[in-house]
Each structure stands twice: as C-alpha cells, then as structure tokens.
Scaffold this motif. Sequence first.
Motif, mmCIF file in Angstrom:
data_model
loop_
_atom_site.group_PDB
_atom_site.id
_atom_site.type_symbol
_atom_site.label_atom_id
_atom_site.label_comp_id
_atom_site.label_asym_id
_atom_site.label_seq_id
_atom_site.Cartn_x
_atom_site.Cartn_y
_atom_site.Cartn_z
ATOM 1 N N VAL A 2 35.386 47.428 42.507
ATOM 2 C CA VAL A 2 33.994 47.427 42.079
ATOM 3 C C VAL A 2 33.970 47.046 40.609
ATOM 4 O O VAL A 2 34.817 47.468 39.831
ATOM 5 C CB VAL A 2 33.366 48.825 42.264
ATOM 6 C CG1 VAL A 2 31.952 48.856 41.745
ATOM 7 C CG2 VAL A 2 33.417 49.237 43.731
ATOM 8 N N GLY A 3 32.990 46.227 40.243
ATOM 9 C CA GLY A 3 32.876 45.837 38.849
ATOM 10 C C GLY A 3 31.642 45.004 38.614
ATOM 11 O O GLY A 3 30.867 44.734 39.540
ATOM 12 N N ALA A 4 31.490 44.590 37.379
ATOM 13 C CA ALA A 4 30.367 43.726 37.028
ATOM 14 C C ALA A 4 30.483 42.425 37.815
ATOM 15 O O ALA A 4 31.582 41.880 37.952
ATOM 16 C CB ALA A 4 30.383 43.444 35.528
ATOM 17 N N PRO A 5 29.377 41.923 38.350
ATOM 18 C CA PRO A 5 29.428 40.698 39.159
ATOM 19 C C PRO A 5 30.133 39.533 38.469
ATOM 20 O O PRO A 5 30.897 38.809 39.096
ATOM 21 C CB PRO A 5 27.955 40.388 39.432
ATOM 22 C CG PRO A 5 27.282 41.723 39.381
ATOM 23 C CD PRO A 5 28.023 42.486 38.314
ATOM 24 N N SER A 6 29.919 39.356 37.175
ATOM 25 C CA SER A 6 30.566 38.244 36.467
ATOM 26 C C SER A 6 32.081 38.438 36.415
ATOM 27 O O SER A 6 32.848 37.481 36.558
ATOM 28 C CB SER A 6 29.997 38.084 35.063
ATOM 29 O OG SER A 6 30.196 39.275 34.317
ATOM 30 N N LEU A 7 32.539 39.666 36.249
ATOM 31 C CA LEU A 7 33.971 39.953 36.226
ATOM 32 C C LEU A 7 34.583 39.780 37.618
ATOM 33 O O LEU A 7 35.649 39.177 37.770
ATOM 34 C CB LEU A 7 34.222 41.373 35.706
ATOM 35 C CG LEU A 7 35.689 41.817 35.667
ATOM 36 C CD1 LEU A 7 36.493 40.919 34.740
ATOM 37 C CD2 LEU A 7 35.770 43.264 35.218
ATOM 38 N N VAL A 11 37.723 37.349 38.923
ATOM 39 C CA VAL A 11 38.883 37.859 39.658
ATOM 40 C C VAL A 11 39.027 37.108 40.986
ATOM 41 O O VAL A 11 40.129 36.739 41.390
ATOM 42 C CB VAL A 11 38.774 39.384 39.886
ATOM 43 C CG1 VAL A 11 39.847 39.868 40.844
ATOM 44 C CG2 VAL A 11 38.857 40.117 38.556
ATOM 45 N N GLU A 12 37.917 36.857 41.652
ATOM 46 C CA GLU A 12 37.951 36.120 42.922
ATOM 47 C C GLU A 12 38.549 34.728 42.735
ATOM 48 O O GLU A 12 39.284 34.250 43.581
ATOM 49 C CB GLU A 12 36.550 36.015 43.527
ATOM 50 C CG GLU A 12 36.076 37.290 44.182
ATOM 51 C CD GLU A 12 36.957 37.710 45.357
ATOM 52 O OE1 GLU A 12 37.222 36.886 46.244
ATOM 53 O OE2 GLU A 12 37.394 38.864 45.371
ATOM 54 N N LYS A 13 38.250 34.066 41.640
ATOM 55 C CA LYS A 13 38.816 32.744 41.355
ATOM 56 C C LYS A 13 40.334 32.823 41.268
ATOM 57 O O LYS A 13 41.039 31.945 41.738
ATOM 58 C CB LYS A 13 38.263 32.183 40.048
ATOM 59 C CG LYS A 13 36.834 31.751 40.106
ATOM 60 C CD LYS A 13 36.409 31.217 38.731
ATOM 61 C CE LYS A 13 34.931 31.041 38.625
ATOM 62 N NZ LYS A 13 34.529 30.635 37.256
ATOM 63 N N ALA A 14 40.833 33.875 40.649
ATOM 64 C CA ALA A 14 42.272 34.018 40.442
ATOM 65 C C ALA A 14 43.009 34.394 41.725
ATOM 66 O O ALA A 14 44.199 34.116 41.850
ATOM 67 C CB ALA A 14 42.540 35.072 39.362
ATOM 68 N N ARG A 15 42.311 35.006 42.666
ATOM 69 C CA ARG A 15 42.971 35.427 43.910
ATOM 70 C C ARG A 15 43.328 34.261 44.786
ATOM 71 O O ARG A 15 44.186 34.367 45.643
ATOM 72 C CB ARG A 15 42.067 36.385 44.692
ATOM 73 C CG ARG A 15 42.076 37.764 44.130
ATOM 74 C CD ARG A 15 41.233 38.738 44.884
ATOM 75 N NE ARG A 15 40.894 38.378 46.238
ATOM 76 C CZ ARG A 15 40.540 39.232 47.171
ATOM 77 N NH1 ARG A 15 40.478 40.501 46.888
ATOM 78 N NH2 ARG A 15 40.218 38.839 48.367
#
Length: 127
Positions: A2-7, A11-15
């Motif tokens: 869970v986190g700020a949508p922008s963060l 993270v999703e890009k890096a996965r």
Amino acid sequence: GVGAPSLVAEVEKARGPYKHTALGEAVAVAALTDDVPWMEACAAEAVENRERLRGALKALGLDPLPSEGNFLLVPVPEARWVGEALRERNVNVRVFEGLTGVGDALRIGCGPWPMMASALKALKEVL
C-alpha cells in the motif's frame, strides 16, 4: 503493498511485465517437469497458431517479421493509430514507433485460435 498512487506506479514499472506468485511458479515448474507431453503439445499448438496467424496477416497484405517466439512483429504504417483502434475493439497489441530498419510496427501476441480470429476480424475492420 500500500502506498501513494504515484509511488506505487513507479514500483510497478520496476517490477516488469511478468508478475507471478510462488504458487504460480511451482505450477509452472511442475508443468515443465512433470507433464512434458502436455507442455510439448502446448508449444506445438503455439507454433501452429503463430504460423496460421502469419498466413492470415500476409493475406491482409502485411509482412510479419520472422519469429521463433509466441508473437509476431508486424510493420504497419501509423501503428499508434492502428493500435488505438484495435484497443477500442478489445484487442491489445504493443505499438512500436520508428524502429530502426522496420519503422512503425505492432507486436501481436499469439494465443488460442478463437482469440486470434477475433483479433484478425478487428484488424480487417481497422485496415
């Protein structure tokens, strides 16, 4: 997590594109080691569908590049526009613009033939 949508978006890009769970990985390992005939049949079907798709695309006047994968890269003028028109018809393709030596192109993943037939129908409408 869970986190700020922008963060979370960063993270999703890096996965990367291939997200899987430990259970999914165990199933994949079992399929590749415990049921080799099933895996070989699936691979043969994927190759058959890819080549059938290649023939259908050529019949539309397109010229897919050689492929040994489960997708075809197809040079298409105005690929961004074609890709968007296909998405409006529930067909998801990856758009590449200005590839060296290729120009604009679509990456069309190969799946079960009924899905490919639907994609071809949409592509005929768009072209």
